[in-house]
Scaffold this motif. Structure first.
Motif, PDB file in Angstrom:
ATOM      1  N   TYR A 115      46.343  15.127   0.626  1.00 58.54           N
ATOM      2  CA  TYR A 115      45.858  14.057   1.498  1.00 58.54           C
ATOM      3  C   TYR A 115      44.335  14.055   1.473  1.00 58.54           C
ATOM      4  O   TYR A 115      43.689  15.059   1.180  1.00 58.54           O
ATOM      5  N   ALA A 116      43.783  12.884   1.794  1.00 61.23           N
ATOM      6  CA  ALA A 116      42.337  12.711   1.876  1.00 61.23           C
ATOM      7  C   ALA A 116      42.074  11.469   2.699  1.00 61.23           C
ATOM      8  O   ALA A 116      42.854  10.510   2.670  1.00 61.23           O
ATOM      9  N   GLY A 117      40.952  11.505   3.438  1.00 58.08           N
ATOM     10  CA  GLY A 117      40.610  10.330   4.220  1.00 58.08           C
ATOM     11  C   GLY A 117      39.670  10.661   5.350  1.00 58.08           C
ATOM     12  O   GLY A 117      39.162  11.773   5.488  1.00 58.08           O
ATOM     13  N   GLU A 118      39.439   9.663   6.168  1.00 61.06           N
ATOM     14  CA  GLU A 118      38.533   9.808   7.307  1.00 61.06           C
ATOM     15  C   GLU A 118      39.362   9.794   8.579  1.00 61.06           C
ATOM     16  O   GLU A 118      40.312   9.001   8.702  1.00 61.06           O
ATOM     17  N   VAL A 119      39.002  10.668   9.508  1.00 62.91           N
ATOM     18  CA  VAL A 119      39.735  10.738  10.766  1.00 62.91           C
ATOM     19  C   VAL A 119      38.743  10.621  11.917  1.00 62.91           C
ATOM     20  O   VAL A 119      37.623  11.091  11.829  1.00 62.91           O
ATOM     21  N   GLU A 120      39.171   9.968  12.987  1.00 62.97           N
ATOM     22  CA  GLU A 120      38.296   9.797  14.141  1.00 62.97           C
ATOM     23  C   GLU A 120      39.141   9.782  15.407  1.00 62.97           C
ATOM     24  O   GLU A 120      40.149   9.078  15.485  1.00 62.97           O
ATOM     25  N   PHE A 121      38.744  10.616  16.355  1.00 63.32           N
ATOM     26  CA  PHE A 121      39.355  10.602  17.686  1.00 63.32           C
ATOM     27  C   PHE A 121      38.244  10.356  18.692  1.00 63.32           C
ATOM     28  O   PHE A 121      37.147  10.901  18.571  1.00 63.32           O
ATOM     29  N   SER A 122      38.503   9.558  19.683  1.00 59.95           N
ATOM     30  CA  SER A 122      37.528   9.337  20.749  1.00 59.95           C
ATOM     31  C   SER A 122      38.226   9.503  22.090  1.00 59.95           C
ATOM     32  O   SER A 122      39.353   9.036  22.276  1.00 59.95           O
ATOM     33  N   LYS A 123      37.533  10.223  22.971  1.00 65.70           N
ATOM     34  CA  LYS A 123      38.030  10.436  24.340  1.00 65.70           C
ATOM     35  C   LYS A 123      39.432  11.019  24.365  1.00 65.70           C
ATOM     36  O   LYS A 123      40.300  10.562  25.100  1.00 65.70           O
ATOM     37  N   LEU A 124      39.644  11.988  23.527  1.00 63.09           N
ATOM     38  CA  LEU A 124      40.935  12.667  23.487  1.00 63.09           C
ATOM     39  C   LEU A 124      41.030  13.620  24.677  1.00 63.09           C
ATOM     40  O   LEU A 124      40.228  14.532  24.823  1.00 63.09           O
ATOM     41  N   GLN A 125      42.015  13.393  25.528  1.00 56.22           N
ATOM     42  CA  GLN A 125      42.183  14.204  26.729  1.00 56.22           C
ATOM     43  C   GLN A 125      43.212  15.291  26.443  1.00 56.22           C
ATOM     44  O   GLN A 125      44.410  15.142  26.678  1.00 56.22           O
ATOM     45  N   VAL A 126      42.715  16.406  25.911  1.00 59.00           N
ATOM     46  CA  VAL A 126      43.600  17.489  25.471  1.00 59.00           C
ATOM     47  C   VAL A 126      44.328  18.097  26.661  1.00 59.00           C
ATOM     48  O   VAL A 126      45.521  18.411  26.570  1.00 59.00           O
ATOM     49  N   ASN A 127      43.627  18.266  27.771  1.00 61.75           N
ATOM     50  CA  ASN A 127      44.290  18.840  28.951  1.00 61.75           C
ATOM     51  C   ASN A 127      45.486  17.988  29.376  1.00 61.75           C
ATOM     52  O   ASN A 127      46.585  18.504  29.624  1.00 61.75           O
ATOM     53  N   ALA A 128      45.282  16.668  29.460  1.00 59.70           N
ATOM     54  CA  ALA A 128      46.377  15.779  29.885  1.00 59.70           C
ATOM     55  C   ALA A 128      47.517  15.803  28.884  1.00 59.70           C
ATOM     56  O   ALA A 128      48.704  15.779  29.264  1.00 59.70           O
ATOM     57  N   LEU A 129      47.174  15.827  27.591  1.00 61.34           N
ATOM     58  CA  LEU A 129      48.199  15.850  26.550  1.00 61.34           C
ATOM     59  C   LEU A 129      49.030  17.121  26.634  1.00 61.34           C
ATOM     60  O   LEU A 129      50.269  17.085  26.579  1.00 61.34           O
ATOM     61  N   LEU A 130      48.341  18.279  26.789  1.00 57.78           N
ATOM     62  CA  LEU A 130      49.064  19.542  26.857  1.00 57.78           C
ATOM     63  C   LEU A 130      49.840  19.680  28.159  1.00 57.78           C
ATOM     64  O   LEU A 130      50.877  20.352  28.198  1.00 57.78           O
ATOM     65  N   ASP A 131      49.311  19.044  29.224  1.00 57.92           N
ATOM     66  CA  ASP A 131      50.064  19.063  30.481  1.00 57.92           C
ATOM     67  C   ASP A 131      51.407  18.369  30.325  1.00 57.92           C
ATOM     68  O   ASP A 131      52.400  18.779  30.934  1.00 57.92           O
ATOM     69  N   GLN A 132      51.466  17.284  29.510  1.00 64.05           N
ATOM     70  CA  GLN A 132      52.720  16.569  29.292  1.00 64.05           C
ATOM     71  C   GLN A 132      53.777  17.492  28.688  1.00 64.05           C
ATOM     72  O   GLN A 132      54.962  17.324  28.950  1.00 64.05           O
ATOM     73  N   PHE A 133      53.298  18.439  27.903  1.00 63.15           N
ATOM     74  CA  PHE A 133      54.229  19.379  27.265  1.00 63.15           C
ATOM     75  C   PHE A 133      54.269  20.724  27.996  1.00 63.15           C
ATOM     76  O   PHE A 133      54.917  21.667  27.530  1.00 63.15           O
ATOM     77  N   LYS A 134      53.552  20.787  29.145  1.00 65.17           N
ATOM     78  CA  LYS A 134      53.528  22.000  29.966  1.00 65.17           C
ATOM     79  C   LYS A 134      53.124  23.232  29.151  1.00 65.17           C
ATOM     80  O   LYS A 134      53.752  24.290  29.213  1.00 65.17           O
ATOM     81  N   ILE A 135      52.055  23.058  28.380  1.00 63.78           N
ATOM     82  CA  ILE A 135      51.567  24.151  27.514  1.00 63.78           C
ATOM     83  C   ILE A 135      50.345  24.811  28.160  1.00 63.78           C
ATOM     84  O   ILE A 135      49.363  24.135  28.481  1.00 63.78           O
ATOM     85  N   ALA A 136      50.410  26.141  28.359  1.00 65.67           N
ATOM     86  CA  ALA A 136      49.281  26.977  28.828  1.00 65.67           C
ATOM     87  C   ALA A 136      48.589  26.363  30.035  1.00 65.67           C
ATOM     88  O   ALA A 136      47.360  26.334  30.108  1.00 65.67           O
ATOM     89  N   GLN A 137      49.340  25.909  30.995  1.00 68.21           N
ATOM     90  CA  GLN A 137      48.719  25.259  32.148  1.00 68.21           C
ATOM     91  C   GLN A 137      47.863  26.220  32.973  1.00 68.21           C
ATOM     92  O   GLN A 137      46.749  25.871  33.407  1.00 68.21           O
ATOM     93  N   ALA A 138      48.338  27.432  33.186  1.00 73.38           N
ATOM     94  CA  ALA A 138      47.559  28.406  33.968  1.00 73.38           C
ATOM     95  C   ALA A 138      46.296  28.815  33.209  1.00 73.38           C
ATOM     96  O   ALA A 138      45.206  28.933  33.783  1.00 73.38           O
ATOM     97  N   ALA A 139      46.442  29.032  31.925  1.00 72.52           N
ATOM     98  CA  ALA A 139      45.294  29.462  31.140  1.00 72.52           C
ATOM     99  C   ALA A 139      44.227  28.383  31.043  1.00 72.52           C
ATOM    100  O   ALA A 139      43.037  28.672  30.882  1.00 72.52           O
ATOM    101  N   ARG A 140      44.621  27.101  31.154  1.00 72.75           N
ATOM    102  CA  ARG A 140      43.679  25.981  31.021  1.00 72.75           C
ATOM    103  C   ARG A 140      43.135  25.503  32.359  1.00 72.75           C
ATOM    104  O   ARG A 140      42.388  24.516  32.400  1.00 72.75           O
ATOM    105  N   LYS A 141      43.455  26.189  33.424  1.00 69.37           N
ATOM    106  CA  LYS A 141      43.002  25.744  34.730  1.00 69.37           C
ATOM    107  C   LYS A 141      41.467  25.728  34.784  1.00 69.37           C
ATOM    108  O   LYS A 141      40.812  26.689  34.422  1.00 69.37           O
TER     109      LYS A 141
END
Length: 579
Positions: A3-29
């Motif tokens: 694969y090859a190409g250009e990637v761009e993310f803007s305003k990615l809310q990682v905390n909210a995304l991981l909260d949806q999957f209940k991943i490392a919630q205590a560690a990310r407090k």
């Protein structure tokens, strides 16, 4: 697949995304850094490798930068690349990561931080960085030619670092370190450091270390080894090239000691090997320079509490007048050797001082007075006494001349003991000195010493109480000046040193000196006295020639009687003057 190409993310809310999957919630407090992430770059690779070019990133406007990285073999990955971080507020960044919040209170230096590296590489256990640059605030910049970390599980860190001239006071202020202690210490306004290093969690080695404090002080360490940080032992060598100790002390807010010659401290240098621990210090191959004086030797402090040390030191030359007031005289000494051992309590109470010391001095001079000149004045008086006298009365009258000569010498000595301007062309060579000192509970007693020179020989003993500062020494000296009457070489000049260290007093036993002079004057003229007495007796008994013409038994008996009487009178005179 590839694969090859250009990637761009803007305003990615990682905390909210991981909260949806209940991943490392205590560690990310409270890890707000993950609330808003943006990045943009070019990606290429396959299922085992990844290449990222010119990736720019932004973590919640708290950490921005650009990187390029190549990752090979995801199963056993290795990587290489470059990193450039824009200036950022390290305090805010660490706050957003909830790291050491309380410990960083009032540390504004961390508000302005930057990191960059023109090349890094590594794997899961090691990393190597080239051209690493770190800056903090406007005062501190550090450059690492190389920085390597090996074995993350038990790391070893090596490399070299350079800190160009910066304001150490400002830097430490920004970290809230020793603010009160550093008040009025401008020496720290200009500081620089460079050197190589190799460290583990328990030990470190430094090499080719160079430091400087503006134009006032520089130091270099050829090597420095630190073992066991929990109970450290440090070894290495240090070189302090010539600097002004007066300036350094003033720059540190200290008052230089009050010396008779303050400029003495303008030339100061030190070079020595050392081994140190929390409670000991050993200096070997030490070379110490103070003005024109050089000190060399070894000093071993085997304990700081109590202070226990032994030394073997040599000073090539020193002038006592540079360190204390000696009434206008100069007292240069050469080849001082100090050796021995001592101990004292850590509170430095003299009452706990014990030890033994040996002091040797190769040569001592006193400039400003000529002992030989003083002695010759008295010598001339003694040589003239009794000569040409035709009777005992005139000879005895000359004893008054001796007494007057002694008084004159006494007055001269007292005059020379008072402060005043000295004629430094007049010199007394005192010769060599050797003294053995025993110290018991702060009392130097007994202290035996001997001085031998071309003009005088001296020995004595006594005590010096360092607790009460009391002095009590008895000193006997003999004159050795060339050309003096042999009388003087038989005489002993007794003196006493008493008082205190701060207010000492010395006195010669002038009565003893006068008595000895009169005694030896009589002895020196014993034959003349005997002849005069004999002549007077012969005149009285009507035998003016001593009956030398007639060798009869009666005349012989008469002459023997006259001899006996004359000898008796002469001996009586000798006893009268202490003979």
């Amino acid at each position: 697949p590839e694969y090859a190409g250009e990637v761009e993310f803007s305003k990615l809310q990682v905390n909210a995304l991981l909260d949806q999957f209940k991943i490392a919630q205590a560690a990310r407090k409270d890890l707000h850094l993950l609330d808003n992430i943006s990045f943009k770059g070019n990606l290429s690779g396959d299922k085992n490798n990844l290449t990222v070019k010119d990736l720019s990133f932004n973590f919640a406007d708290k950490l921005k930068g650009k990187t390029s990285v190549v990752v090979k073999d995801f199963a056993k990955p290795s990587y290489s690349g470059s990193l450039d971080l824009e200036k950022f507020n390290l305090n805010q960044l660490l706050d957003s990561l909830n790291i050491a919040v309380a410990a960083r209170k009032n540390k504004p230096l961390l508000n302005n931080f930057a990191i960059s590296s023109n090349g890094f590489s590594g794997d899961m256990q090691n990393i190597s960085l080239k051209g690493l640059q770190i800056s903090a605030g406007d005062s501190l910049k550090a450059s690492f030619g190389t920085l390597r970390v090996q074995n993350f599980s038990n790391p070893s860190v090596s490399g070299d670092v350079s800190l160009p001239t910066f304001n150490l006071n400002q830097t430490l202020d920004g970290l809230g370190i020793a603010v009160a202690e550093r008040k009025n210490k401008p020496l720290l306004n200009s500081f620089a450091f460079s050197g190589g290093f190799n460290a583990t969690p328990t030990a470190a080695n430094l090499s080719n270390v160079k430091t400087s404090f503006g134009n006032n002080l520089s130091a270099s360490l050829g090597k420095l080894a630190i073992q066991d940080f929990a109970n450290p032992k440090v070894a290495g060598d240090i070189n302090l090239p010539t600097f002004s100790l007066n300036n350094v002390m003033r720059q540190l807010g200290m008052t230089p000691p009050a010396l008779s010659n303050p400029k003495l401290l303008d030339t100061f240098a030190l070079n020595s090997g050392f081994v140190a621990s929390k409670n000991s210090l050993n200096l070997t191959g030490m070379h110490f320079k103070l003005a024109k004086s050089n000190l060399s030797g070894n000093l071993n402090l085997s304990s700081f509490a109590p202070v226990v040390f032994n030394e073997n030191l040599t000073i090539d030359q020193v002038d006592v007048a540079d360190f204390s007031d000696v009434s206008g005289y100069r007292v240069p000494m050469q080849q001082l050797k100090l050796s021995g051992n001592s101990s004292i309590a850590s509170n430095l109470n003299f009452a706990t001082l014990n030890g033994k010391q040996n002091i040797q001095i190769g040569n001592i001079r006193v400039e400003g007075v000529s002992l030989d000149k003083l002695v010759m004045q008295l010598n001339n008086t003694i040589n003239s006494s009794g000569q040409g006298n035709d009777n005992v009365v005139k000879l005895l009258l000359n004893s008054a001349q001796v007494a007057q000569a002694v008084n004159n010498m006494k007055n001269d000595v007292q005059k020379y003991s008072k402060p005043g301007k000295r004629d430094l062309s007049q010199v007394t060579n005192l010769g060599t000195f050797n003294g053995n000192v025993a110290i018991v509970n702060g009392v130097i007693n007994p202290s035996q010493f001997k001085l031998v020179g071309p003009s005088v020989a001296l020995n004595g003993n006594g005590s010096l109480n360092l607790v009460s500062k009391a002095l009590n020494y008895q000193v006997n000296s003999q004159l050795l000046t060339n050309g003096i009457n042999p009388i003087f070489k038989k005489m002993v000049f007794p003196s006493t040193i008493s008082g205190t260290i701060n207010n000492p007093s010395a006195s010669l036993d002038w009565a003893s000196i006068q008595q000895q002079l009169l005694k030896y004057m009589v002895e020196n003229n014993k034959g003349q006295i005997q002849n005069v007495v004999k002549q007077q007796i012969n005149n009285i008994i009507g035998n003016p020639q001593g009956n030398q013409q007639q060798n009869t038994p009666q005349n012989t008996q008469q002459n023997q009687a006259v001899d006996a009487v004359s000898k008796g009178v002469t001996n009586a005179l000798g006893k009268l003057f202490g003979g």
